[in-house]
Write a protein that holds these residues in place. Structure first.
Motif, PDB file in Angstrom:
ATOM      1  N   VAL A  62       0.853  -1.185   0.000  1.00  0.00           N
ATOM      2  CA  VAL A  62       0.000   0.000   0.000  1.00  0.00           C
ATOM      3  C   VAL A  62       0.891   1.238   0.000  1.00  0.00           C
ATOM      4  O   VAL A  62       1.475   1.615   1.033  1.00  0.00           O
ATOM      5  CB  VAL A  62      -0.940   0.016   1.212  1.00  0.00           C
ATOM      6  N   LEU A  63       1.005   1.883  -1.158  1.00  0.00           N
ATOM      7  CA  LEU A  63       1.838   3.069  -1.301  1.00  0.00           C
ATOM      8  C   LEU A  63       1.188   4.271  -0.608  1.00  0.00           C
ATOM      9  O   LEU A  63      -0.030   4.290  -0.402  1.00  0.00           O
ATOM     10  CB  LEU A  63       2.043   3.367  -2.792  1.00  0.00           C
ATOM     11  N   PRO A  64       1.975   5.279  -0.233  1.00  0.00           N
ATOM     12  CA  PRO A  64       1.395   6.454   0.427  1.00  0.00           C
ATOM     13  C   PRO A  64       0.258   7.063  -0.390  1.00  0.00           C
ATOM     14  O   PRO A  64       0.334   7.147  -1.615  1.00  0.00           O
ATOM     15  CB  PRO A  64       2.587   7.418   0.529  1.00  0.00           C
ATOM     16  N   HIS A  65      -0.788   7.470   0.306  1.00  0.00           N
ATOM     17  CA  HIS A  65      -1.952   8.033  -0.368  1.00  0.00           C
ATOM     18  C   HIS A  65      -1.602   9.359  -1.038  1.00  0.00           C
ATOM     19  O   HIS A  65      -0.550   9.949  -0.788  1.00  0.00           O
ATOM     20  CB  HIS A  65      -3.102   8.230   0.628  1.00  0.00           C
ATOM     21  N   TYR A  66      -2.492   9.807  -1.866  1.00  0.00           N
ATOM     22  CA  TYR A  66      -2.259  10.974  -2.706  1.00  0.00           C
ATOM     23  C   TYR A  66      -2.385  12.298  -1.954  1.00  0.00           C
ATOM     24  O   TYR A  66      -3.384  12.540  -1.264  1.00  0.00           O
ATOM     25  CB  TYR A  66      -3.249  10.951  -3.871  1.00  0.00           C
ATOM     26  N   LEU A  67      -1.391  13.148  -2.037  1.00  0.00           N
ATOM     27  CA  LEU A  67      -1.403  14.587  -1.777  1.00  0.00           C
ATOM     28  C   LEU A  67      -1.571  15.018  -0.324  1.00  0.00           C
ATOM     29  O   LEU A  67      -0.705  15.696   0.206  1.00  0.00           O
ATOM     30  CB  LEU A  67      -2.484  15.281  -2.635  1.00  0.00           C
ATOM     31  N   VAL A  68      -2.662  14.665   0.337  1.00  0.00           N
ATOM     32  CA  VAL A  68      -3.021  15.324   1.587  1.00  0.00           C
ATOM     33  C   VAL A  68      -2.314  14.718   2.793  1.00  0.00           C
ATOM     34  O   VAL A  68      -2.077  13.515   2.860  1.00  0.00           O
ATOM     35  CB  VAL A  68      -4.543  15.281   1.833  1.00  0.00           C
ATOM     36  N   ALA A  69      -2.006  15.587   3.771  1.00  0.00           N
ATOM     37  CA  ALA A  69      -1.565  15.111   5.081  1.00  0.00           C
ATOM     38  C   ALA A  69      -2.807  14.674   5.854  1.00  0.00           C
ATOM     39  O   ALA A  69      -3.904  15.207   5.647  1.00  0.00           O
ATOM     40  CB  ALA A  69      -0.835  16.218   5.823  1.00  0.00           C
ATOM     41  N   ALA A  70      -2.647  13.707   6.731  1.00  0.00           N
ATOM     42  CA  ALA A  70      -3.809  13.165   7.443  1.00  0.00           C
ATOM     43  C   ALA A  70      -3.438  12.845   8.883  1.00  0.00           C
ATOM     44  O   ALA A  70      -2.288  12.522   9.180  1.00  0.00           O
ATOM     45  CB  ALA A  70      -4.312  11.898   6.745  1.00  0.00           C
ATOM     46  N   PRO A  71      -4.417  12.919   9.792  1.00  0.00           N
ATOM     47  CA  PRO A  71      -4.154  12.543  11.187  1.00  0.00           C
ATOM     48  C   PRO A  71      -4.022  11.024  11.314  1.00  0.00           C
ATOM     49  O   PRO A  71      -4.363  10.275  10.397  1.00  0.00           O
ATOM     50  CB  PRO A  71      -5.391  13.061  11.928  1.00  0.00           C
ATOM     51  N   GLN A  72      -3.555  10.593  12.465  1.00  0.00           N
ATOM     52  CA  GLN A  72      -3.342   9.162  12.679  1.00  0.00           C
ATOM     53  C   GLN A  72      -4.631   8.353  12.514  1.00  0.00           C
ATOM     54  O   GLN A  72      -4.616   7.257  11.923  1.00  0.00           O
ATOM     55  CB  GLN A  72      -2.754   8.928  14.069  1.00  0.00           C
ATOM     56  N   ASP A  73      -5.745   8.865  12.993  1.00  0.00           N
ATOM     57  CA  ASP A  73      -7.016   8.144  12.832  1.00  0.00           C
ATOM     58  C   ASP A  73      -7.332   7.926  11.360  1.00  0.00           C
ATOM     59  O   ASP A  73      -7.865   6.884  10.973  1.00  0.00           O
ATOM     60  CB  ASP A  73      -8.167   8.907  13.501  1.00  0.00           C
ATOM     61  N   GLY A  74      -7.006   8.917  10.536  1.00  0.00           N
ATOM     62  CA  GLY A  74      -7.257   8.791   9.110  1.00  0.00           C
ATOM     63  C   GLY A  74      -6.339   7.775   8.451  1.00  0.00           C
ATOM     64  O   GLY A  74      -6.767   7.023   7.562  1.00  0.00           O
ATOM     65  N   LEU A  75      -5.081   7.729   8.874  1.00  0.00           N
ATOM     66  CA  LEU A  75      -4.153   6.735   8.321  1.00  0.00           C
ATOM     67  C   LEU A  75      -4.631   5.324   8.634  1.00  0.00           C
ATOM     68  O   LEU A  75      -4.563   4.427   7.787  1.00  0.00           O
ATOM     69  CB  LEU A  75      -2.747   6.951   8.886  1.00  0.00           C
ATOM     70  N   VAL A  76      -5.114   5.137   9.849  1.00  0.00           N
ATOM     71  CA  VAL A  76      -5.633   3.818  10.232  1.00  0.00           C
ATOM     72  C   VAL A  76      -6.898   3.500   9.450  1.00  0.00           C
ATOM     73  O   VAL A  76      -7.069   2.379   8.938  1.00  0.00           O
ATOM     74  CB  VAL A  76      -5.910   3.763  11.753  1.00  0.00           C
ATOM     75  N   ALA A  77      -7.798   4.474   9.317  1.00  0.00           N
ATOM     76  CA  ALA A  77      -9.052   4.253   8.599  1.00  0.00           C
ATOM     77  C   ALA A  77      -8.794   3.888   7.133  1.00  0.00           C
ATOM     78  O   ALA A  77      -9.509   3.064   6.554  1.00  0.00           O
ATOM     79  CB  ALA A  77      -9.941   5.493   8.689  1.00  0.00           C
ATOM     80  N   GLN A  78      -7.790   4.511   6.529  1.00  0.00           N
ATOM     81  CA  GLN A  78      -7.424   4.179   5.148  1.00  0.00           C
ATOM     82  C   GLN A  78      -7.118   2.685   5.024  1.00  0.00           C
ATOM     83  O   GLN A  78      -7.598   2.005   4.109  1.00  0.00           O
ATOM     84  CB  GLN A  78      -6.202   5.019   4.748  1.00  0.00           C
ATOM     85  N   LEU A  79      -6.337   2.155   5.942  1.00  0.00           N
ATOM     86  CA  LEU A  79      -5.992   0.736   5.906  1.00  0.00           C
ATOM     87  C   LEU A  79      -7.199  -0.141   6.223  1.00  0.00           C
ATOM     88  O   LEU A  79      -7.353  -1.229   5.650  1.00  0.00           O
ATOM     89  CB  LEU A  79      -4.863   0.460   6.883  1.00  0.00           C
ATOM     90  N   GLU A  80      -8.037   0.313   7.121  1.00  0.00           N
ATOM     91  CA  GLU A  80      -9.246  -0.457   7.446  1.00  0.00           C
ATOM     92  C   GLU A  80     -10.145  -0.603   6.229  1.00  0.00           C
ATOM     93  O   GLU A  80     -10.694  -1.689   5.969  1.00  0.00           O
ATOM     94  CB  GLU A  80     -10.004   0.222   8.595  1.00  0.00           C
ATOM     95  N   GLN A  81     -10.299   0.476   5.474  1.00  0.00           N
ATOM     96  CA  GLN A  81     -11.145   0.442   4.288  1.00  0.00           C
ATOM     97  C   GLN A  81     -10.593  -0.525   3.239  1.00  0.00           C
ATOM     98  O   GLN A  81     -11.329  -1.295   2.619  1.00  0.00           O
ATOM     99  CB  GLN A  81     -11.269   1.850   3.691  1.00  0.00           C
ATOM    100  N   ILE A  82      -9.277  -0.483   3.032  1.00  0.00           N
ATOM    101  CA  ILE A  82      -8.670  -1.368   2.040  1.00  0.00           C
ATOM    102  C   ILE A  82      -8.736  -2.813   2.508  1.00  0.00           C
ATOM    103  O   ILE A  82      -9.110  -3.717   1.743  1.00  0.00           O
ATOM    104  CB  ILE A  82      -7.211  -0.956   1.780  1.00  0.00           C
ATOM    105  N   ALA A  83      -8.387  -3.052   3.768  1.00  0.00           N
ATOM    106  CA  ALA A  83      -8.357  -4.417   4.293  1.00  0.00           C
ATOM    107  C   ALA A  83      -9.728  -5.076   4.241  1.00  0.00           C
ATOM    108  O   ALA A  83      -9.830  -6.300   4.054  1.00  0.00           O
ATOM    109  CB  ALA A  83      -7.839  -4.402   5.729  1.00  0.00           C
ATOM    110  N   ALA A  84     -10.774  -4.284   4.393  1.00  0.00           N
ATOM    111  CA  ALA A  84     -12.129  -4.841   4.375  1.00  0.00           C
ATOM    112  C   ALA A  84     -12.573  -5.249   2.978  1.00  0.00           C
ATOM    113  O   ALA A  84     -13.587  -5.940   2.824  1.00  0.00           O
ATOM    114  CB  ALA A  84     -13.116  -3.818   4.946  1.00  0.00           C
ATOM    115  N   ARG A  85     -11.801  -4.850   1.953  1.00  0.00           N
ATOM    116  CA  ARG A  85     -12.251  -5.038   0.575  1.00  0.00           C
ATOM    117  C   ARG A  85     -11.300  -5.876  -0.288  1.00  0.00           C
ATOM    118  O   ARG A  85     -11.459  -5.938  -1.490  1.00  0.00           O
ATOM    119  CB  ARG A  85     -12.477  -3.666  -0.072  1.00  0.00           C
ATOM    120  N   THR A  86     -10.312  -6.494   0.344  1.00  0.00           N
ATOM    121  CA  THR A  86      -9.437  -7.395  -0.401  1.00  0.00           C
ATOM    122  C   THR A  86      -9.078  -8.573   0.487  1.00  0.00           C
ATOM    123  O   THR A  86      -8.968  -8.437   1.713  1.00  0.00           O
ATOM    124  CB  THR A  86      -8.152  -6.690  -0.883  1.00  0.00           C
ATOM    125  N   ARG A  87      -8.888  -9.725  -0.144  1.00  0.00           N
ATOM    126  CA  ARG A  87      -8.478 -10.916   0.608  1.00  0.00           C
ATOM    127  C   ARG A  87      -6.965 -11.025   0.697  1.00  0.00           C
ATOM    128  O   ARG A  87      -6.441 -11.883   1.410  1.00  0.00           O
ATOM    129  CB  ARG A  87      -9.032 -12.174  -0.056  1.00  0.00           C
TER     130      ARG A  87
END
Length: 298
Positions: free
Chosen positions: A101-126
């Protein structure tokens, strides 16, 4: 993956900028012949950011076909989580073993957002996920514990080279969680990373001179400090100094060096630019020096 250099193959393009599947297949063959610990197609060195979805599918499919089960294939995914999931599904269909999972595009994000990004991806791929922290992505130990608790997240690749922070992350992670040195020209800092328990690393040099990369890896593993020092002093440090002259040379120089060795990888795509004639001549001299050090030829 710690048993060999991690290979990040270049993506081959024709002179007009179109994808060159035959050239890419040939490049993969030379990479796999060197016995890497894993193959990471369509990542930063492979110009993931310039590939459309059809090209991405071809690149990952070819990597899986050429690897033929001999080594893990870890495909790059990125941008926002919705687009990352689209690439993840393509990689699944192509037969990849895991995802970086490469760094997301452009924006800086808080820690909760970094975790949520991974949660969203993990929930949608095996597929298992390795997280790449670099640029605007940097996890705290508390956030890493949350990310590592996701069943599909198996590791973290670090590109920040903050060893104090990295040591804290390794101590916060569960047993068996994978860590990789993902610094630019990782060999420069390989010894330092190993002191905090992170011996595995990716190697851009492997994309054009696996003889150099593998000799360095073996010397580091075996405690051959003389060889490590010689390669760092006479090849890796001058290469980094050349790389740092122009933005984007971290990929452009690697591709140019591969072309110097007759590899059919083609040019880089905009916004990257190929090296100047002066820098290319210096690269040729440096590459010859590095190959001479390990008993290989241009």
């Amino acid at each position: 993956m710690a048993r060999g250099v991690l290979s990040f193959p270049l993506t081959s393009f024709h002179e007009d900028g179109s994808l060159d599947p035959d050239g890419f297949r040939a490049h993969l063959a030379t990479q796999l012949a060197a016995g890497p610990g894993a193959l990471f197609p369509a990542c930063g060195t492979g110009e993931f950011f310039s590939l459309d979805e059809d090209e991405y599918r071809q690149v990952v499919t070819l990597a899986v076909e050429e690897a033929a089960g001999r080594t893990p294939v870890v495909a790059g995914i990125g941008y926002g989580w919705a687009q990352a999931v689209r690439f993840a599904r393509i990689a699944e269909e192509a037969g990849a073993d895991a995802l970086l999972v490469l760094p997301h595009y452009l924006v800086a994000a808080p820690q909760d957002g970094l975790v949520a990004q991974l949660e969203q991806i993990a929930a949608r791929t095996r597929l298992p996920l390795i997280v790449y922290q670099r640029g605007q992505v940097a996890f705290t130990p508390a956030s890493l514990r949350r990310v590592a608790a996701l069943p599909s997240v198996i590791g973290l690749k670090d590109g920040h080279s903050d060893l104090d922070r990295l040591q804290r992350l390794t101590l916060a992670a569960p047993d068996g969680f994978l860590f990789f040195n993902g610094a630019a020209t990782a060999e420069i800092q390989a010894r330092a990373y190993a002191t905090v328990g992170v011996p595995a690393y990716s190697s851009a040099v492997h994309a054009f001179a696996p003889e150099i990369a593998d000799t360095f890896f073996a010397a580091l593993r075996d405690g051959d400090d003389k060889t490590v020092h010689r390669l760092l002093r006479d090849f890796y440090v001058p290469f980094v100094e050349l790389r740092d002259r122009v933005p984007g040379y971290a990929v452009s120089l690697v591709k140019a060096a591969a072309r110097l060795r007759g590899r059919p990888v083609g040019p880089v795509r905009a916004p990257l630019t190929d090296p100047s004639a002066t820098d290319l001549a210096e690269l040729r001299t440096l590459l010859t020096t590095g190959l001479d050090l390990v008993g290989a030829t241009l």
